[in-house]
Design a protein around this motif. Structure first.
Motif, short mmCIF file in Angstrom:
data_model
loop_
_atom_site.label_atom_id
_atom_site.label_comp_id
_atom_site.label_asym_id
_atom_site.label_seq_id
_atom_site.Cartn_x
_atom_site.Cartn_y
_atom_site.Cartn_z
N ALA A 40 0.84 -1.19 0.00
CA ALA A 40 0.00 0.00 0.00
C ALA A 40 0.88 1.24 0.00
N PRO A 41 0.35 2.38 -0.44
CA PRO A 41 1.15 3.61 -0.46
C PRO A 41 1.72 3.93 0.93
N GLY A 42 3.01 4.17 0.97
CA GLY A 42 3.66 4.53 2.21
C GLY A 42 3.89 3.40 3.18
N LYS A 43 3.59 2.18 2.76
CA LYS A 43 3.77 1.02 3.65
C LYS A 43 4.70 -0.01 3.02
N GLU A 44 5.19 -0.89 3.86
CA GLU A 44 6.05 -1.96 3.37
C GLU A 44 5.20 -3.05 2.70
N ARG A 45 5.85 -3.77 1.83
CA ARG A 45 5.17 -4.89 1.18
C ARG A 45 4.88 -5.97 2.22
N GLU A 46 3.68 -6.55 2.14
CA GLU A 46 3.28 -7.53 3.13
C GLU A 46 2.72 -8.79 2.48
N PHE A 47 2.82 -9.87 3.21
CA PHE A 47 2.32 -11.17 2.76
C PHE A 47 0.79 -11.15 2.73
N VAL A 48 0.23 -11.81 1.70
CA VAL A 48 -1.22 -11.93 1.60
C VAL A 48 -1.62 -13.40 1.67
N ALA A 49 -1.05 -14.23 0.78
CA ALA A 49 -1.44 -15.63 0.71
C ALA A 49 -0.38 -16.43 -0.03
N ALA A 50 -0.35 -17.73 0.23
CA ALA A 50 0.58 -18.62 -0.46
C ALA A 50 -0.08 -19.96 -0.67
N ILE A 51 0.39 -20.66 -1.70
CA ILE A 51 -0.14 -21.98 -2.02
C ILE A 51 1.01 -22.88 -2.43
N MET A 52 0.98 -24.12 -1.94
CA MET A 52 2.06 -25.05 -2.18
C MET A 52 1.99 -25.65 -3.59
N TRP A 53 3.02 -26.42 -3.95
CA TRP A 53 3.14 -26.95 -5.29
C TRP A 53 1.90 -27.72 -5.74
N SER A 54 1.41 -28.58 -4.84
CA SER A 54 0.27 -29.42 -5.19
C SER A 54 -1.05 -28.83 -4.77
N ALA A 55 -1.01 -27.60 -4.28
CA ALA A 55 -2.22 -26.92 -3.77
C ALA A 55 -2.78 -27.60 -2.54
N SER A 56 -1.99 -28.47 -1.92
CA SER A 56 -2.47 -29.18 -0.74
C SER A 56 -2.54 -28.29 0.48
N ASN A 57 -1.74 -27.25 0.50
CA ASN A 57 -1.73 -26.34 1.64
C ASN A 57 -1.78 -24.90 1.17
N THR A 58 -2.55 -24.11 1.88
CA THR A 58 -2.62 -22.68 1.62
C THR A 58 -2.42 -21.93 2.92
N TYR A 59 -1.92 -20.70 2.80
CA TYR A 59 -1.67 -19.86 3.97
C TYR A 59 -2.19 -18.46 3.67
N TYR A 60 -2.70 -17.82 4.70
CA TYR A 60 -3.28 -16.49 4.54
C TYR A 60 -2.85 -15.58 5.67
N ALA A 61 -2.70 -14.32 5.34
CA ALA A 61 -2.55 -13.31 6.37
C ALA A 61 -3.87 -13.18 7.12
N ASP A 62 -3.80 -12.87 8.39
CA ASP A 62 -5.01 -12.74 9.19
C ASP A 62 -5.96 -11.69 8.62
N SER A 63 -5.40 -10.67 8.01
CA SER A 63 -6.20 -9.56 7.52
C SER A 63 -7.09 -9.95 6.33
N VAL A 64 -6.77 -11.06 5.66
CA VAL A 64 -7.55 -11.45 4.49
C VAL A 64 -8.23 -12.80 4.67
N LYS A 65 -7.96 -13.47 5.76
CA LYS A 65 -8.51 -14.80 5.98
C LYS A 65 -10.03 -14.74 5.96
N GLY A 66 -10.64 -15.66 5.20
CA GLY A 66 -12.08 -15.69 5.09
C GLY A 66 -12.64 -14.81 3.99
N ARG A 67 -11.81 -13.94 3.43
CA ARG A 67 -12.25 -13.06 2.34
C ARG A 67 -11.53 -13.36 1.03
N PHE A 68 -10.29 -13.77 1.11
CA PHE A 68 -9.48 -14.06 -0.08
C PHE A 68 -9.25 -15.56 -0.19
#
Length: 123
Positions: A40-68
């Protein structure tokens, strides 16, 4: 080398939805975990989400969990970020990135980055 190109950004009203895409080319896409980050403007880059090679695992930042939702289509060499219930604070440049190893919430783990796509959420 992996080339990444994001698309799907734009202007949306609060409460709306967008789907970002990240098309990969180069080395074998399925060998990489994929992540989305944002800055975001004036802020550092932050993690949002990640997905593993086989899509078996996903990870989300708390700020987007349940929405993204992050997903990937390996035959199409594409990773997606479905964003719903968007808020003005989601306004940022969104980047996709590829990593061979974790931890996947750390930018330093990612070897290749796209140029980013702008997402603007109006109130």
């Amino acid at each position: 080398q992996v080339q990444l190109v994001e698309s799907g950004g734009g202007l949306v009203q609060a409460g709306g939805s967008l789907r970002l895409s990240c098309a990969a080319s180069g080395r074998t896409f399925s060998n990489y975990a994929m992540g989305w980050f944002r800055q975001a403007p004036g802020k550092e880059r932050e993690f949002v989400a990640a997905i593993m090679w086989s899509a078996s695992n996903t990870y989300y930042a708390d700020s987007v969990k349940g929405r993204f939702t992050i997903s990937r289509d390996n035959p199409k060499n594409t990773v997606y970020l479905q964003m719903s219930s968007l808020k003005p604070e989601d306004t940022a440049i969104y980047y996709c990135a590829a990593a061979r190893s974790g931890p996947y919430w750390r930018q330093e783990s990612y070897n290749f980055w796209g140029q980013g796509t702008q997402v603007t959420v109006s109130s």
